[in-house]
Design a protein around this motif. Structure first.
Motif, PDB file in Angstrom:
ATOM      1  N   GLY A 126       1.170  -0.858  -7.127  1.00  0.00           N
ATOM      2  CA  GLY A 126       1.573  -2.078  -6.431  1.00  0.00           C
ATOM      3  C   GLY A 126       1.532  -1.886  -4.920  1.00  0.00           C
ATOM      4  O   GLY A 126       1.024  -2.730  -4.182  1.00  0.00           O
ATOM      5  N   LEU A 127       2.055  -0.729  -4.464  1.00  0.00           N
ATOM      6  CA  LEU A 127       2.042  -0.449  -3.025  1.00  0.00           C
ATOM      7  C   LEU A 127       0.614  -0.387  -2.505  1.00  0.00           C
ATOM      8  O   LEU A 127       0.296  -0.953  -1.454  1.00  0.00           O
ATOM      9  N   VAL A 151       4.547   1.239  -9.616  1.00  0.00           N
ATOM     10  CA  VAL A 151       5.026   0.974  -8.247  1.00  0.00           C
ATOM     11  C   VAL A 151       4.012   1.485  -7.228  1.00  0.00           C
ATOM     12  O   VAL A 151       3.681   0.785  -6.261  1.00  0.00           O
ATOM     13  N   SER A 152       3.454   2.691  -7.474  1.00  0.00           N
ATOM     14  CA  SER A 152       2.495   3.181  -6.471  1.00  0.00           C
ATOM     15  C   SER A 152       1.231   2.328  -6.462  1.00  0.00           C
ATOM     16  O   SER A 152       0.653   2.083  -5.397  1.00  0.00           O
ATOM     17  N   ALA A 165      -0.775  -3.779  -2.157  1.00  0.00           N
ATOM     18  CA  ALA A 165      -0.200  -4.461  -1.003  1.00  0.00           C
ATOM     19  C   ALA A 165      -0.862  -3.966   0.279  1.00  0.00           C
ATOM     20  O   ALA A 165      -1.221  -4.766   1.161  1.00  0.00           O
ATOM     21  N   VAL A 166      -1.066  -2.641   0.380  1.00  0.00           N
ATOM     22  CA  VAL A 166      -1.741  -2.090   1.559  1.00  0.00           C
ATOM     23  C   VAL A 166      -3.139  -2.668   1.672  1.00  0.00           C
ATOM     24  O   VAL A 166      -3.585  -3.089   2.749  1.00  0.00           O
TER      25      VAL A 166
END
Lengths: 187, 278
Positions: B256-257, B253-254, B260-261
C-alpha cells in the motif's frame, strides 16, 4: 445468456463452460502455437476456441474465458501485459454475440450464418487487435506507434486466419452433432 | 508439454514466508504492483519495485533448473521487443524527454542518451514483476486463489469458474496428450517438417475430439453442480479461506505504501516520466 429463474447472473452452465474453457484456451495458447515463419508471430489456436465458446455460450463466457486464459498464459511466462489482456476480453465479448444469430443448439447451421460469423470475427479482430490493443500500448505503456501497430496488425491477420479456418471448422463440426429441434414441432 | 502437472508446493518452498502468505494477499500484491508498474515511468520507482519483487523471489528459494527455461524465454522476448521499439522509432526517447544528446551515429538511427534511458525504463517495465510472479507460481495452491478472489470482491461465480479452470488444466493436458497419441497411432504427421497448412489441419484433428470431450465435461459437471444447487444463494463460503497473518498485514501495508509513493510521484515528476535531462 439463458439463465434459469432461480439463478441470478451467470447460469451454472456458463460457470462450468468458463472454467473448462479457460483451461483449454490456456493449454492451446501455452503449448500449441503454430509458427507462421515470420519471427515472433504464431497462429493462436486459443482465439479459435474462444470464438467457438463465445458462439455457443454467449458474450459473458467469451469475455471471461479470453480474459483469464490470456492472463494465465501471460503469468505463466512471468509478465502480464494488461492492454492485450483487456483487448482479448473485448474480442471474446464481441464474438459472443454470434450466439444470437448462430443459435447452434436449436437451428441448423447455414452458409449465410457462417458468413455472418466470419464477418463478425473479422470486424472484432480488427477492432481489438488492430485498434484497441495498439492504442492501449501507446497510451498506457508509451510505446512508439510503428512498433505496436506492426504487432497489432500481425495479431489481427493471424487471429483472423485462426478463427476463420479453425474456428469455423469447430463450429460446423459441433453443429452437426446437435439434434435440431425443428423436427419436434407442436401441431 | 512435460510440465509438472501437480500443483503441490515443492519441499524446498514449504515454510517460507512467501508460501505462508494467503491467496488474497498474493492477488492484491500482484494486481496492484503490476498496474502501478504499468503506468509509472519513474526509473527509481521501477527499480524499487524490482527490489521489492526480488525479496519474494529470495524467500521462495527456487532452484535454477525450475526457472531457467522461463527466464531464457523472457530474456529473448524482452530483447526482441526492445529491438523493435528502437528500430521503429530511434528518436522516440527524445520525443518523450524533450531533448536530444547524441551518443553515437547520426541520421535516423542516431542513438541518443534519451533513447537509451527510455529503453532502460522499458526494460524495467518488462522485467520488474518477473521475480514476484515466479515466486508466486511455485508457492501458491490454486484453491487459495479462488477463495482470495471472492474475498477481494469478485462475484463468487467468477471465482468458482477460475477455480474450476485451475482444477481442469491438468485434466485437459492429459486429454490432449491422449488424443494426440491416438491420432499419431492413426498415422497423423506430428513432426515439425509439415507445412503451415498441414499443421493447421493436424491441430484441428486434435482440437475437434478435444472440443467434444470438453463439451461432455461441461454437461456432466453442470448437472452435478445443479444437483448440488450451485448458484441458488447470493453468497458462498470457501473451504480454503485463510485468516490473514502478521506477515500478510506486513506485506499488504508495504505494498500500500509503495502504491501511495507511486501515485505521489506523478505529482513530483509532473507526469508519468522521470526526466533526468531537464
Amino acid at each position: 445468456m439463458k439463465s434459469g429463474k432461480r439463478t441470478k447472473g451467470l447460469s451454472v452452465e456458463a460457470v462450468v463452460a468458463t472454467g473448462v474453457g479457460i483451461a483449454i484456451v490456456f493449454l492451446l495458447k501455452r503449448f500449441l502455437p503454430i509458427p507462421t515463419g515470420v519471427p515472433n508471430t504464431t497462429i493462436d489456436l486459443g482465439e479459435a476456441f474462444i470464438a467457438f465458446l463465445g458462439s455457443v455460450f454467449g458474450p459473458a463466457v467469451g469475455a471471461l474465458v479470453a480474459f483469464f486464459a490470456h492472463l494465465f498464459n501471460d503469468l505463466s511466462w512471468g509478465d502480464p501485459w494488461w492492454t492485450w489482456i483487456v483487448a482479448d476480453a473485448i474480442f471474446g465479448f464481441f464474438i459472443g454475440f454470434s450466439q444470437r444469430f448462430l443459435k447452434l443448439k436449436t437451428t441448423p447451421l447455414t452458409k449465410k450464418k457462417l458468413f455472418q460469423f466470419n464477418l463478425l470475427q473479422v470486424i472484432a479482430n480488427v477492432i481489438c487487435w488492430g485498434i484497441i490493443a495498439p492504442l492501449g500500448d501507446i497510451l498506457v505503456y508509451s510505446q512508439p506507434a510503428g512498433k505496436v501497430f506492426l504487432q497489432g496488425i500481425t495479431a489481427t491477420v493471424t487471429d483472423i486466419l485462426s478463427v476463420g479456418i479453425v474456428g469455423t471448422l469447430l463450429i460446423s463440426a459441433y453443429a452437426k452433432t446437435q439434434t435440431q429441434k425443428k423436427r419436434l414441432t407442436k401441431d | 508439454m512435460n510440465q509438472q502437472i501437480s500443483y503441490d508446493v515443492g519441499k524446498s518452498q514449504e515454510n517460507r514466508w512467501v508460501t505462508r502468505l494467503t491467496g488474497m494477499t498474493k492477488i492484491l500484491v500482484l494486481l496492484s504492483l503490476s498496474i502501478i508498474g504499468m503506468v509509472s515511468y519513474d526509473t527509481w520507482y521501477l527499480i524499487v519495485l524490482t527490489v521489492f519483487a526480488v525479496l519474494f523471489y529470495q524467500s521462495a528459494h527456487l532452484k535454477w533448473h525450475q526457472v531457467r527455461g522461463l527466464l531464457y524465454a523472457i530474456a529473448a522476448f524482452t530483447a526482441l521487443n526492445l529491438i523493435l521499439v528502437y528500430l521503429f522509432n530511434p528518436a522516440y526517447g527524445s520525443q518523450v524527454y524533450g531533448s536530444s544528446h547524441i551518443l553515437i551515429g547520426r541520421g535516423f538511427f542516431a542513438l541518443t542518451w534519451e533513447e537509451l534511458f527510455y529503453l532502460l525504463n522499458m526494460l524495467l517495465k518488462y522485467v520488474f514483476i518477473v521475480p514476484l510472479i515466479l515466486a508466486f507460481l511455485f508457492t501458491t495452491n490454486p484453491s487459495e486463489l479462488a477463495a482470495g478472489m471472492s474475498r477481494i470482491g469478485f462475484p463468487y461465480k467468477i471465482s468458482y469458474a477460475v477455480e474450476l479452470s485451475l482444477r481442469y488444466i491438468p485434466d485437459v493436458i492429459r486429454d490432449f496428450k491422449q488424443i494426440s497419441l491416438a491420432q499419431q497411432a492413426r498415422g497423423l504427421e506430428m513432426s515439425k517438417k509439415a507445412g503451415l497448412w498441414n499443421r493447421l489441419k493436424r491441430s484441428t484433428q486434435i482440437l475437434i475430439p478435444l472440443v467434444f470431450s470438453s463439451m461432455d465435461k461441461i454437461e456432466i459437471t453442470t448437472r452435478a453442480m445443479k444437483l448440488r444447487r450451485f448458484g441458488t444463494k447470493q453468497r458462498r463460503t470457501w473451504y480454503m479461506t485463510q485468516k490473514l497473518g502478521k506477515i500478510d498485514y506486513l506485506v499488504l501495508v508495504s505494498t500500500g505504501l509503495l502504491i501511495a509513493v507511486g501515485i505521489g510521484l506523478f505529482w513530483v515528476d509532473g507526469g508519468r516520466f522521470y526526466n533526468p535531462f531537464k
